[in-house]
Design a protein around this motif. Sequence first.
Motif, short mmCIF file in Angstrom:
data_model
loop_
_atom_site.label_atom_id
_atom_site.label_comp_id
_atom_site.label_asym_id
_atom_site.label_seq_id
_atom_site.Cartn_x
_atom_site.Cartn_y
_atom_site.Cartn_z
N PHE A 100 34.44 -22.49 -53.30
CA PHE A 100 33.57 -23.23 -53.92
C PHE A 100 34.31 -24.80 -54.29
N LEU A 101 35.48 -24.74 -54.48
CA LEU A 101 36.08 -26.02 -54.99
C LEU A 101 36.71 -26.55 -53.42
N SER A 102 36.44 -25.98 -52.28
CA SER A 102 37.01 -26.24 -51.43
C SER A 102 35.88 -26.31 -50.53
N ILE A 103 34.90 -26.17 -50.39
CA ILE A 103 33.65 -26.51 -49.64
C ILE A 103 33.30 -27.58 -50.68
N LEU A 104 32.89 -27.61 -52.16
CA LEU A 104 32.93 -28.88 -53.14
C LEU A 104 34.53 -29.85 -52.64
N LEU A 105 34.69 -30.21 -52.48
CA LEU A 105 35.84 -31.47 -52.19
C LEU A 105 35.60 -31.53 -50.64
N ALA A 106 35.34 -31.32 -49.90
CA ALA A 106 34.83 -30.75 -48.34
C ALA A 106 34.01 -31.98 -48.29
N TRP A 107 33.05 -31.23 -48.99
CA TRP A 107 31.80 -32.46 -49.05
C TRP A 107 31.33 -33.65 -49.48
N LEU A 108 32.19 -33.57 -50.33
CA LEU A 108 32.88 -34.83 -51.05
C LEU A 108 32.80 -36.09 -50.80
N VAL A 109 35.15 -35.44 -50.02
CA VAL A 109 35.78 -35.89 -48.79
C VAL A 109 34.67 -36.97 -47.61
N VAL A 110 33.51 -35.86 -47.11
CA VAL A 110 32.84 -36.53 -46.45
C VAL A 110 31.64 -37.24 -46.35
N LYS A 111 31.69 -36.81 -47.79
CA LYS A 111 30.42 -37.58 -48.55
C LYS A 111 30.39 -38.66 -48.75
#
Length: 82
Positions: free
Chosen positions: A70-81
């Motif tokens: 979950f944290l991996s997906i959340l951090l990836a989304w935050l970096v892209v967004k």
Amino acid sequence: MNALKIILSIIYVILCVILVVVVLFQNSKQQGLSGAIAGTAETFFGKNKGRTIDAKLKKWTAIGAGVFLFLSILLAWLVVKF
């Protein structure tokens, strides 16, 4: 948003270290010839196998892996967004 990324990254690194430690504490499933001979006795006498340390470590590994994903997906989304 930068503060959120930093806080989540710190939690992420701490979780990684905890996952490594929990996995290393677990017993190996590969016990060789002695494990093959004594395996039936272990399953016969292992009625409370769900209460053992290995069962708890296995449960915490699964929970930690879920949070890690979950944290991996959340951090990836935050970096892209942002």
